[in-house]
Motif scaffolding. Structure first.
Motif, short mmCIF file in Angstrom:
data_model
loop_
_atom_site.label_atom_id
_atom_site.label_comp_id
_atom_site.label_asym_id
_atom_site.label_seq_id
_atom_site.Cartn_x
_atom_site.Cartn_y
_atom_site.Cartn_z
N ASP A 42 0.76 -2.47 -2.36
CA ASP A 42 0.31 -1.07 -2.58
C ASP A 42 -0.98 -0.77 -1.90
N PRO A 43 -0.87 0.14 -1.02
CA PRO A 43 0.40 0.35 -0.07
C PRO A 43 0.47 -0.27 1.25
N ILE A 44 1.58 -0.69 1.74
CA ILE A 44 1.76 -1.29 3.11
C ILE A 44 1.36 -0.01 4.08
N SER A 45 1.28 1.07 4.10
CA SER A 45 0.69 1.91 5.04
C SER A 45 -0.74 1.92 5.46
N ALA A 46 -1.57 1.00 4.39
CA ALA A 46 -2.71 0.67 4.64
C ALA A 46 -2.99 -0.17 5.75
N PHE A 47 -1.89 -0.71 6.15
CA PHE A 47 -1.99 -1.76 7.55
C PHE A 47 -1.78 -0.88 8.53
N THR A 48 -1.05 -0.15 8.78
CA THR A 48 -0.69 0.73 9.90
C THR A 48 -1.83 1.19 10.45
N GLU A 49 -2.87 1.61 9.65
CA GLU A 49 -4.21 2.06 10.13
C GLU A 49 -4.99 1.12 10.96
N SER A 50 -5.04 -0.19 10.46
CA SER A 50 -5.83 -1.28 10.64
C SER A 50 -5.28 -1.90 12.01
N GLY A 51 -3.83 -1.89 12.15
CA GLY A 51 -3.33 -2.83 13.15
C GLY A 51 -2.38 -2.15 13.79
N ASP A 52 -2.05 -2.92 15.17
CA ASP A 52 -0.79 -2.42 15.92
C ASP A 52 0.39 -2.12 15.22
N ARG A 53 1.25 -1.31 15.71
CA ARG A 53 2.49 -0.92 14.89
C ARG A 53 3.46 -2.11 14.97
N LEU A 54 3.51 -2.74 16.05
CA LEU A 54 4.67 -3.81 16.21
C LEU A 54 4.31 -4.90 15.30
N GLU A 55 2.99 -5.51 15.25
CA GLU A 55 2.47 -6.23 14.61
C GLU A 55 2.54 -6.13 13.06
N VAL A 56 2.25 -5.10 12.69
CA VAL A 56 2.37 -4.66 11.32
C VAL A 56 3.85 -4.90 10.82
N GLN A 57 4.83 -4.32 11.79
CA GLN A 57 6.23 -4.28 11.62
C GLN A 57 6.54 -5.77 11.41
N SER A 58 6.15 -6.79 12.12
CA SER A 58 6.69 -7.82 12.30
C SER A 58 5.97 -8.68 10.91
N MET A 59 4.85 -8.44 10.56
CA MET A 59 3.98 -8.98 9.52
C MET A 59 5.17 -8.75 8.27
N LEU A 60 5.48 -7.29 7.94
CA LEU A 60 6.28 -6.88 6.91
C LEU A 60 7.49 -7.51 6.77
N LEU A 61 7.98 -7.65 8.03
CA LEU A 61 9.47 -8.33 8.35
C LEU A 61 9.31 -9.74 7.53
N ARG A 62 8.32 -10.44 7.97
CA ARG A 62 8.01 -11.75 7.47
C ARG A 62 7.88 -11.91 6.05
N ILE A 63 7.20 -10.85 5.59
CA ILE A 63 7.02 -10.77 4.08
C ILE A 63 8.40 -10.42 3.18
N VAL A 64 9.03 -9.54 3.99
CA VAL A 64 10.45 -9.29 3.22
C VAL A 64 11.29 -10.34 3.40
N ASP A 65 11.39 -11.10 4.47
CA ASP A 65 12.16 -12.38 4.42
C ASP A 65 11.55 -13.52 3.56
N PHE A 66 10.44 -13.49 3.58
CA PHE A 66 9.84 -14.67 2.74
C PHE A 66 10.20 -14.41 1.10
N LEU A 67 10.15 -13.24 0.79
CA LEU A 67 10.34 -12.60 -0.44
C LEU A 67 11.74 -12.89 -0.94
N LYS A 68 12.65 -12.45 0.07
CA LYS A 68 14.02 -12.65 -0.15
C LYS A 68 14.56 -14.09 -0.18
N ASN A 69 14.03 -14.73 0.70
CA ASN A 69 14.15 -16.41 0.67
C ASN A 69 13.92 -16.89 -0.89
N ARG A 70 13.26 -16.33 -1.45
CA ARG A 70 12.56 -16.94 -2.69
C ARG A 70 13.30 -16.08 -3.90
#
Lengths: 570, 89
Positions: A366-394
């Motif tokens: 809460d909230p993930i939008s906080a990152f989009t202000e500090s980082g590159d859009r693509l990087e944020v997306q890839s980071m969130l993708l990893r989190i999503v995958d990671f959480l789903k895996n578990r």
């Protein structure tokens, strides 16, 4: 420790690193750990050594060329390692090789046999299986003949290898080369690069396995952490779409929301995006999710990038939600960090590590939008993708809140919508001078769900969703809904009054008709009575006439009475 | 009192060369000035740590202070003498 075919591996006990290298450092061989100053080489090496003693019963020798042994002991003591105790127990030997160039003159040929002898003695004293040489390149500033040094270092590495010692050699990074003195050419088995970069004033530590002969290994740069728990590497990329699928539904903590979905809630392990404008109630909804998990006896983790933990607890209390209780029971854990505190990679790393440690069933970001202000859009997306995958895996349910800037836009900055299984859109719309919170279930994969916009109400009894008023003028909320409802209530009252009036009218009419019927009947009766009276008087009259005639006849004395009567009657 | 200690490790050519070079220099240029001791670290490796010896051979001028160290097989007599006389007088 030959655990597999091919080369054996010695676990370093460094979280993440052993997974990354499928077992650790090559057993009985030297490994080079290089990096610039202050990037954690010494810590890596000492962790390797200490864990070797503690977890694998492999004593070790720490050869320090720079720092004094006391300094190293106190440095790692801050991370909870009791190096001095291990030294006392003769599990680890410290060897301080200090050469002051100012008091040494070089005349003629020499070698470093003294170093070998000291090392050998230390190894034999503790029965070492592991050796750390930190930082052997310091010898180059102590001795002026590089040719001799190179030959001796090569001899030393061969000697260590021959004795089957698992060795970590640290080296300072040079310009355009991995090490200043080109040590990498002597170490052919395993080379690890530690890096410490600063981007946008945020520093990130990264680790890369440059070379690892005879084994598969990740080639990416992996972020690593040095904190109170020591050294941990986070193999964040080693994730895929192989997660387990759950059929079970989980409660969101808002029964009205669950009721909007056929089946009664989101699937366990789904990723749910809660997006909305400021003040739409995203955090409150997320907190309900977390509290619902705790109420089921599961663990929940709340990563907050805007609010401090205590503040969140206090704010939720106003909704009648006691998060403090769950926090005290250690079912709920808060991690509050500013987005700018770490780099994206590091945030990811920290999130994954904390999740792995705490093993929650619900995770809120809460909230993930906080990152989009500090980082590159693509990087944020890839980071969130990893989190999503990671959480789903578990099989962990993930709640991601996203601050939207525009009301109508059903998009997110990071292009996340497609990653998410569920999307709750929260609106805060102004209609006729008032703001009303609304909630809409934009997406819920794999289940039928309501298409209605619900009014979202927060009170001291929690969150409730009111069914919208569906009038002729569309779905209404807020005062408009209440006004419409009042109007309808009024209309209803009027209609009922009218009905009552009509009923009375009919009743009256019926009564009047009945009265008329009675009057007519009375008239009919009267006429019948009159008729009867007439008939009676007629028959009396006839009788009288007959009697009179009879009397008359009798008086005349003629004829029989009976014949007369019969003739007259026909 | 002046005291020199030469640290060697076994009978390697470098060690043997250093021993003979030191003897020659002392006899020729510094007769009677130094007490010379030769220590074989192979026999007693503990002393290497105690005296912080890394390179072999190492010649240590323990007295007079400050301690001076010369490493190498001492093949250059002039340089050895220069270094031994440093910090004196």
């Amino acid at each position: 420790m030959t655990s597999q075919l091919g080369i054996g591996k010695s676990p370093t006990g460094i979280q993440g690193f052993d997974e990354l290298t499928l077992g650790g450092l090559p057993t009985g061989r030297p490994s080079l750990v290089c990096g610039s100053a202050g990037c954690g080489k010494t810590l890596f090496a000492s962790t390797f050594l200490i864990n070797g003693v503690r977890d694998h019963g492999e004593p070790g020798v720490f050869v320090t060329f720079e720092e004094r042994p006391e300094d190293i002991v106190s440095n790692v003591a801050s991370l909870g390692f009791e190096l001095d105790k291990l030294i006392e127990e003769e599990k680890i030997a410290m060897e301080h090789i200090a050469v002051d160039p100012s008091e040494v003159a070089e005349i003629g040929d020499y070698d470093l046999e003294g170093l070998f002898l000291r090392l050998e003695l230390a190894i034999d004293t503790v029965g070492a299986k592991r050796v750390v040489l930190d930082t052997i390149e310091s010898l180059f500033s102590a001795f002026s003949n590089p040719a001799i040094l190179r030959a001796e270092i090569r001899r030393l590495f061969d000697w260590l290898k021959e004795r089957g010692l698992t060795t970590v050699i640290t080296a300072e990074r040079g310009d355009g080369a991995l090490t200043r003195q080109g040590l990498e050419e002597y170490v052919s088995d395993c080379v690890i690069l530690l890096d410490h970069r600063v981007e946008n004033q945020i520093s990130t530590r990264r680790l890369r396995i440059v070379k690892y002969r005879g084994t598969a290994h990740g080639t990416n740069e992996y972020p690593f952490l040095i904190d109170t728990d020591g050294f941990s590497v986070l193999p964040v990329s080693a994730l895929g779409l192989m997660h387990q699928v759950h059929e079970e539904r989980i409660a969101s903590g808002v029964p009205d929301l669950d009721a909007m979905m056929a089946g009664g809630g989101f699937f366990r392990g789904s990723s749910i995006l809660v997006s909305g404008v400021a003040g739409a109630g995203k955090s409150s909804l997320s907190a309900h999710f977390a509290a619902a998990a705790c109420a089921r006896g599961e663990r929940a983790m709340y990563f907050s990038f805007e609010e401090a933990a205590d503040q969140a607890v206090r704010n939720m209390r106003s909704l009648g939600l006691d998060l403090g209780r769950w926090r005290d029971a250690d079912l709920l854990r808060f991690m509050a960090t500013r987005p700018t505190f770490y780099s994206l990679e590091m945030h990811l790393a920290v999130i994954l590590r904390e999740v792995m440690r705490f093993e929650p069933s619900v995770v809120v970001l809460d909230p993930i939008s906080a990152f989009t202000e500090s980082g590159d859009r693509l990087e944020v997306q890839s980071m969130l993708l990893r989190i999503v995958d990671f959480l789903k895996n578990r099989g962990i349910t993930g709640i991601f809140t996203h601050l939207a800037h525009s009301q109508n836009e059903a998009t997110t900055d990071a292009g996340l919508s497609s990653l998410m299984d569920g999307w709750v859109l929260m609106l805060n719309r102004e209609v006729n001078g008032e703001f009303n919170r609304e909630l809409y279930l934009l997406k819920a994969r794999g289940m039928a769900h309501s298409n209605q916009v619900r009014e979202f109400r927060m009170s001291d009894r929690g969150i409730s969703l009111l069914p919208p008023h569906l009038g002729e003028g569309g779905a209404l909320t807020g005062t408009a809904r209440r006004a419409e409802e009042a109007r309808l209530r009024r209309a209803e009252v009027e209609r009922k009054t009218e009905l009552r009036r009509l009923q009375q009218q009919i009743e009256q009419r019926r009564r009047r008709a009945r009265a008329q019927i009675e009057a007519l009947e009375a008239e009919l009766q009267a006429e019948e009575i009159a008729l009867q009276a007439l008939v009676e008087s007629e028959s009396a009259h006839e009788r009288q006439r007959l009697a009179d005639a009879d009397a008359l006849a009798r008086s005349r004395g003629t004829g029989g009475f009976a014949d007369l009567l019969t003739n007259k009657g026909e | 009192m002046r005291r020199l200690v030469l640290y060697v490790a076994g009978q390697t050519p470098k060690s043997l060369a250093a021993i003979s070079n030191l003897r020659r220099i002392c006899e020729e240029s510094l007769p009677g000035q130094y007490e010379v001791e030769v220590i074989d670290l192979k026999q007693n490796p503990r002393l290497a740590k105690e005296h912080s010896i890394v390179a072999i051979p190492t010649l240590v001028r323990e007295l007079p202070v400050p301690i001076r160290k010369i490493i190498g097989d001492l093949s250059d007599k002039e340089q050895v003498l220069v270094n031994l006389k440093l910090d004196m007088e």
